[in-house]
Scaffold this motif. Structure first.
Motif, PDB file in Angstrom:
ATOM      1  N   LEU B  78      60.084  43.479  41.018  1.00 20.19           N
ATOM      2  CA  LEU B  78      60.414  43.836  39.636  1.00 20.19           C
ATOM      3  C   LEU B  78      60.017  42.726  38.666  1.00 20.19           C
ATOM      4  N   LEU B  79      60.247  41.500  39.123  1.00 19.31           N
ATOM      5  CA  LEU B  79      59.873  40.334  38.320  1.00 19.31           C
ATOM      6  C   LEU B  79      58.358  40.310  38.101  1.00 19.31           C
ATOM      7  N   LEU B  80      57.627  40.595  39.170  1.00 24.93           N
ATOM      8  CA  LEU B  80      56.159  40.643  39.065  1.00 24.93           C
ATOM      9  C   LEU B  80      55.729  41.750  38.108  1.00 24.93           C
ATOM     10  N   TRP B  81      56.394  42.900  38.240  1.00 28.28           N
ATOM     11  CA  TRP B  81      56.064  44.047  37.399  1.00 28.28           C
ATOM     12  C   TRP B  81      56.300  43.713  35.929  1.00 28.28           C
ATOM     13  N   HIS B  82      57.429  43.056  35.687  1.00 31.30           N
ATOM     14  CA  HIS B  82      57.800  42.659  34.324  1.00 31.30           C
ATOM     15  C   HIS B  82      56.734  41.718  33.741  1.00 31.30           C
ATOM     16  N   THR B  83      56.293  40.754  34.541  1.00 29.83           N
ATOM     17  CA  THR B  83      55.253  39.819  34.091  1.00 29.83           C
ATOM     18  C   THR B  83      53.945  40.561  33.851  1.00 29.83           C
ATOM     19  N   TYR B  84      53.611  41.425  34.792  1.00 26.37           N
ATOM     20  CA  TYR B  84      52.353  42.175  34.727  1.00 26.37           C
ATOM     21  C   TYR B  84      52.261  42.999  33.440  1.00 26.37           C
ATOM     22  N   LYS B  85      53.393  43.609  33.055  1.00 25.44           N
ATOM     23  CA  LYS B  85      53.401  44.459  31.871  1.00 25.44           C
ATOM     24  C   LYS B  85      53.095  43.672  30.594  1.00 25.44           C
ATOM     25  N   LYS B  86      53.366  42.361  30.623  1.00 16.12           N
ATOM     26  CA  LYS B  86      53.160  41.554  29.412  1.00 16.12           C
ATOM     27  C   LYS B  86      51.743  40.998  29.303  1.00 16.12           C
ATOM     28  N   LEU B  87      50.967  41.154  30.361  1.00 14.49           N
ATOM     29  CA  LEU B  87      49.666  40.474  30.400  1.00 14.49           C
ATOM     30  C   LEU B  87      48.507  41.379  30.002  1.00 14.49           C
ATOM     31  N   HIS B  88      47.501  40.752  29.390  1.00 10.49           N
ATOM     32  CA  HIS B  88      46.227  41.426  29.113  1.00 10.49           C
ATOM     33  C   HIS B  88      45.126  40.415  29.358  1.00 10.49           C
ATOM     34  N   PRO B  89      44.113  40.685  30.094  1.00 11.72           N
ATOM     35  CA  PRO B  89      43.897  41.876  30.894  1.00 11.72           C
ATOM     36  C   PRO B  89      44.777  41.831  32.143  1.00 11.72           C
ATOM     37  N   ARG B  90      45.003  42.993  32.724  1.00 11.40           N
ATOM     38  CA  ARG B  90      45.995  43.068  33.775  1.00 11.40           C
ATOM     39  C   ARG B  90      45.451  42.972  35.202  1.00 11.40           C
ATOM     40  N   ALA B  91      44.206  43.267  35.386  1.00 11.70           N
ATOM     41  CA  ALA B  91      43.684  43.293  36.763  1.00 11.70           C
ATOM     42  C   ALA B  91      43.698  41.898  37.375  1.00 11.70           C
ATOM     43  N   PRO B  92      44.085  41.762  38.655  1.00 11.85           N
ATOM     44  CA  PRO B  92      44.043  40.455  39.286  1.00 11.85           C
ATOM     45  C   PRO B  92      42.618  39.974  39.505  1.00 11.85           C
ATOM     46  N   GLY B  93      41.653  40.895  39.368  1.00 14.08           N
ATOM     47  CA  GLY B  93      40.250  40.503  39.491  1.00 14.08           C
ATOM     48  C   GLY B  93      39.816  40.357  40.930  1.00 14.08           C
ATOM     49  N   ALA B  94      38.538  40.468  41.098  1.00 15.69           N
ATOM     50  CA  ALA B  94      38.009  40.372  42.452  1.00 15.69           C
ATOM     51  C   ALA B  94      38.048  38.929  42.923  1.00 15.69           C
ATOM     52  N   SER B  95      37.900  38.804  44.247  1.00 15.41           N
ATOM     53  CA  SER B  95      37.908  37.468  44.835  1.00 15.41           C
ATOM     54  C   SER B  95      36.572  36.783  44.577  1.00 15.41           C
ATOM     55  N   TYR B  96      36.590  35.454  44.463  1.00 14.98           N
ATOM     56  CA  TYR B  96      35.339  34.697  44.372  1.00 14.98           C
ATOM     57  C   TYR B  96      34.456  34.990  45.584  1.00 14.98           C
ATOM     58  N   LEU B  97      35.139  35.221  46.709  1.00 13.31           N
ATOM     59  CA  LEU B  97      34.397  35.410  47.963  1.00 13.31           C
ATOM     60  C   LEU B  97      33.873  36.832  48.107  1.00 13.31           C
ATOM     61  N   GLY B  98      34.424  37.749  47.316  1.00 11.28           N
ATOM     62  CA  GLY B  98      34.125  39.166  47.519  1.00 11.28           C
ATOM     63  C   GLY B  98      35.229  39.763  48.379  1.00 11.28           C
ATOM     64  N   ASN B  99      35.569  41.028  48.089  1.00 11.81           N
ATOM     65  CA  ASN B  99      36.710  41.638  48.782  1.00 11.81           C
ATOM     66  C   ASN B  99      36.468  41.810  50.273  1.00 11.81           C
ATOM     67  N   THR B 100      35.263  42.196  50.637  1.00 10.22           N
ATOM     68  CA  THR B 100      34.975  42.416  52.053  1.00 10.22           C
ATOM     69  C   THR B 100      35.091  41.105  52.821  1.00 10.22           C
ATOM     70  N   ALA B 101      34.528  40.065  52.251  1.00 12.47           N
ATOM     71  CA  ALA B 101      34.587  38.759  52.937  1.00 12.47           C
ATOM     72  C   ALA B 101      36.031  38.281  53.060  1.00 12.47           C
ATOM     73  N   SER B 102      36.844  38.560  52.027  1.00 15.32           N
ATOM     74  CA  SER B 102      38.259  38.152  52.080  1.00 15.32           C
ATOM     75  C   SER B 102      38.973  38.846  53.237  1.00 15.32           C
ATOM     76  N   VAL B 103      38.749  40.160  53.342  1.00 23.63           N
ATOM     77  CA  VAL B 103      39.409  40.910  54.415  1.00 23.63           C
ATOM     78  C   VAL B 103      38.917  40.412  55.773  1.00 23.63           C
ATOM     79  N   LEU B 104      37.629  40.155  55.866  1.00 20.02           N
ATOM     80  CA  LEU B 104      37.075  39.663  57.142  1.00 20.02           C
ATOM     81  C   LEU B 104      37.679  38.304  57.506  1.00 20.02           C
ATOM     82  N   LEU B 105      37.870  37.457  56.475  1.00 24.27           N
ATOM     83  CA  LEU B 105      38.505  36.161  56.732  1.00 24.27           C
ATOM     84  C   LEU B 105      39.947  36.342  57.201  1.00 24.27           C
TER      85      LEU B 105
END
Lengths: 495, 220
Positions: B78-105
């Protein structure tokens, strides 16, 4: 109920209750007075611990040994000095929106009630860390210092202070997370088929000799060292320290450098105490020496020609934390010196940070290249600043010289290579700090910064008292203090 | 302490869910999904004291389960949600490594922790060997999120995931006599997340962004 049994609860509850109450005090002036009164009473209570042995509570949950008493006393002394400074500092702060002199952007301060409340919570958390011998509760105390000091760093809510706060929160929280893993691994290392439940008090863990699983114990110590080392500003985990110390208000920098780093050192000290008892001192000493020298090296590399006098003080803290680890690694030969060094560094560095605040307020810059003529514009601050820099670089007759000499003596027992490296690094740091200091104090004032105005005595008095204490300890070490330092050193410094 | 067969199966299933949620977090780009996954982990971890207690469940441990469940599964998200609602832009953004590489790691970290578990002389408590690989991989996933994401909010996700991993590692050691300590640690983490949330709100206001790439003014 005796005084002895009330001392520790009073030391803990006083700042905690004061913090809660400070949010409800309506007037700023009243709140500042409240802060100063709390700091004074807390200092008196800490002083009482030298005359009356405080009774332990819950085994070692609340238990003040010689080391804890030293850290507690230093914390209370520095907090008193910072509170004295805070009264004038907060009065001088403009509560409205203003322009950041560095980036030219508008910002406004955090509410003063939050600042005062967090200062008092910081004191409570530091006292908790100092007055426990339980590894779990120690962790809680140290983690709490991180959480409550973050709003202090971002008191001036401009971009740089917010950036520093974020780095501080993230790096220290992750570091403290590592220390928690270290505690869990310590628990595992001490478990046996017959004993799944491990008491995490230091004395109980220290009795585990012969039953300890070596690999788990070594892993536990590494995690504790990295975790608390990150909080202590040990290289290479030090990156938050120069940012936080340079961007925080000066009185907060004084508390961070003089009190917070000691609490983190206490975490490593307790881990070493257990390691010494269960027979792993050889392994841990090597690690301590390696991290200690790496910190000195990093400080020496960065401090030369740095150009920012607050960051210079911050890197000096990295250096001195390195010396503390070296002393712990060297063992009992440097024992008294190591702990004396902790005291000396706290007193002098806190004084210097408070003075840095005066310089910043007058010159509106942190660049040591742009500050000159302090001897004319801020004569008292200038004299104390020069004295402080001389003291912190290990020049006689100040206490830091005595303590660094003890550490050198201890290093000499193991050959010539390490003492040579130690002296070289000390020499480089001395030159790196003294050169900009002379430039700042001498010469004429820049024409655009010739604003006149006397120095407020409350802005220099705390620093003067701290520096006099550092000088007095260098000239004469009372018997009772010597005895207490030796008792504390015997806990964790290996023979 | 032994793990009963039925309880053992449930435990394995829950640990499986935790590890899957780790991989999903590493691959996720949307904050809402991340918050839900952190909440899922919290709910699962809330049950861990039950397995640690085995057949020795006491009222105090039951209270602990309830508190962990509420804080980790409810209050923190809930705390995270509350913080998230106040932020712009809201997306956490992709990983520097790329999502596939992150999952593989993340997968590689899990494989490594399984190997490490088999190599280490596991401690006296057998429950520990059940939990260790998942806990280790979760800690690694948290660290990877902290270091590889551009948005500061994602770093809070990473911090909480890392703390979840540490909590999991300590779950076998849960005991009635130390419930107070676990509560204290939990409260510290809750307050830390709260303070991070506040700091993030101010950062967003000052920088008009929570991109950590903007944090470049403090250098030597």
């Amino acid at each position: 109920m005796s005084i002895a049994s009330l001392l520790l609860p009073a030391l803990l509850l006083l700042p905690l209750c004061a913090a809660m109450l400070s949010w409800f005090v309506p007037a700023d002036q009243l709140r500042r007075a409240f802060l100063l009164v709390t700091a004074t009473v807390e200092l008196l209570l800490a002083a009482a611990c030298w005359f009356v042995e405080p009774a332990s509570l819950g085994g070692e949950l609340l238990c003040l040994d010689a080391m804890g008493r030293l850290v507690l006393s230093l914390t209370c002394v520095l907090f008193f000095a910072a509170s004295l400074y805070a009264v004038s500092y907060l009065k001088a702060e403009d509560p409205g929106a203003r322009t950041d002199f560095h980036q030219g952007l508008h910002f406004s301060n955090a509410p003063e009630a939050t600042f005062t409340g967090c200062m008092l919570l910081f004191l409570a958390a530091s006292v908790l860390a100092a007055s426990t011998r339980h590894m779990g509760l120690l962790w809680v105390g140290i983690e709490t210092t991180t959480v409550v000091s973050a709003p202090l760093i971002s008191f001036h809510r401009h971009r740089r202070s917010l950036e520093a706060t974020w780095k501080y929160l993230l790096i220290c929280s992750v570091g403290i997370g590592f220390a928690l893993i270290g505690n869990l691994l310590l628990d595992i290392a001490m478990q046996s088929e017959a004993r799944h439940v491990v008491d995490m008090s230091v004395s109980s863990l220290s009795q585990g000799s012969g039953r300890v699983h070596p690999a788990w114990f070594k892993a536990a110590f590494v995690f504790l060292l990295i975790g608390y080392g990150a909080k202590m500003g040990i290289a290479p985990m030090h990156t938050w320290l120069p940012d936080a110390h340079s961007e925080a208000p000066s009185l907060v920098s004084a508390l961070l450098s003089g009190a917070l780093l000691n609490c983190a050192f206490l975490g490593i000290f307790r881990a070493q105490e257990v390691a010494l008892s269960v027979g792993f001192a050889e392994f841990t000493s090597t690690l301590l020496l390696a991290f200690g020298f790496s910190s000195m090296l990093v400080a020496a590399l960065f401090i030369v020609n740095l150009g920012d006098f607050k960051r210079m003080l911050a890197y000096s803290s990295v250096e001195h934390m390195g010396i503390l680890l070296i002393a712990l690694g060297v063992g009992i030969a440097a024992g008294r010196g190591g702990l004396l060094h902790m005291a000396g560094h706290s007193l002098v560095k806190a004084a210097l940070f408070l003075l840095a605040g005066n310089i910043l307020a007058r010159y509106h810059t942190k660049s040591s290249h742009d500050v000159s003529g302090m001897a004319q514009s801020l004569p008292m601050t200038s004299a104390l600043w020069l004295t402080g820099i001389i003291a912190i670089t290990g020049t006689p007759p100040f206490v830091v010289f005595i303590s660094e000499f003890f550490v050198l003596q201890g290093l000499l027992n193991g050959g010539l290579l390490l003492p040579a490296a130690y002296l070289t690094l000390l020499g480089v740091i001395f030159v790196g700090m003294i050169t900009p200091t002379l430039h700042m104090c001498r010469g004429g004032m820049p024409h655009d910064r010739t604003a006149k105005g006397g120095e407020n005595l409350l802005f220099v008095l705390p620093s003067a008292c701290l520096l006099v204490s550092a000088l007095a300890l260098g000239l004469y070490l009372p018997e009772w203090l010597r005895e207490s330092l030796d008792r504390a050193a015997a806990l964790a410094f290996h023979p | 302490m032994t793990v009963l067969p039925v309880a053992g199966n449930v435990l394995e299933a829950l640990l499986g869910l935790v590890i899957i949620s780790d991989f999903c977090l590493l691959g996720a780009e949307r904050s809402r999904l991340c918050i839900r996954l952190v909440a899922l982990q919290g709910v699962i971890l809330g049950f861990m004291p039950v397995f640690a207690a085995g057949d020795g469940m006491t009222p105090w441990l039951a209270v602990a389960v309830a508190v962990f469940f509420v804080v980790k599964g409810g209050m923190l998200p809930l705390l995270l949600w509350h913080t998230y609602k106040k932020l712009h832009p809201r997306a956490p953004g992709a990983s520097y490594l790329g999502n596939t590489a992150s999952v593989l790691l993340g997968l590689a970290a899990f494989a490594f922790s399984l190997w490490l578990n088999s190599r280490l002389g596991i401690a006296a408590n057998p429950l520990f060997s059940h939990i260790f690989p998942t806990a280790f991989a979760t800690i690694f996933s948290g660290l990877l999120l902290i270091t590889s994401r551009r948005m500061a909010l994602a770093q809070i996700f990473g911090y909480l995931v890392m703390e979840n991993g540490i909590y999991l590692l300590g779950a076998p050691m849960a005991q009635e006599s130390a419930v107070w300590l676990e509560f204290s640690i939990l409260m510290d983490i809750l307050v830390a997340a709260f303070v991070m949330g506040i700091a993030l709100t101010h950062i967003n206001r000052a920088f008009d962004s929570t991109d950590v790439e903007c944090f470049a003014s403090l250098r030597d």
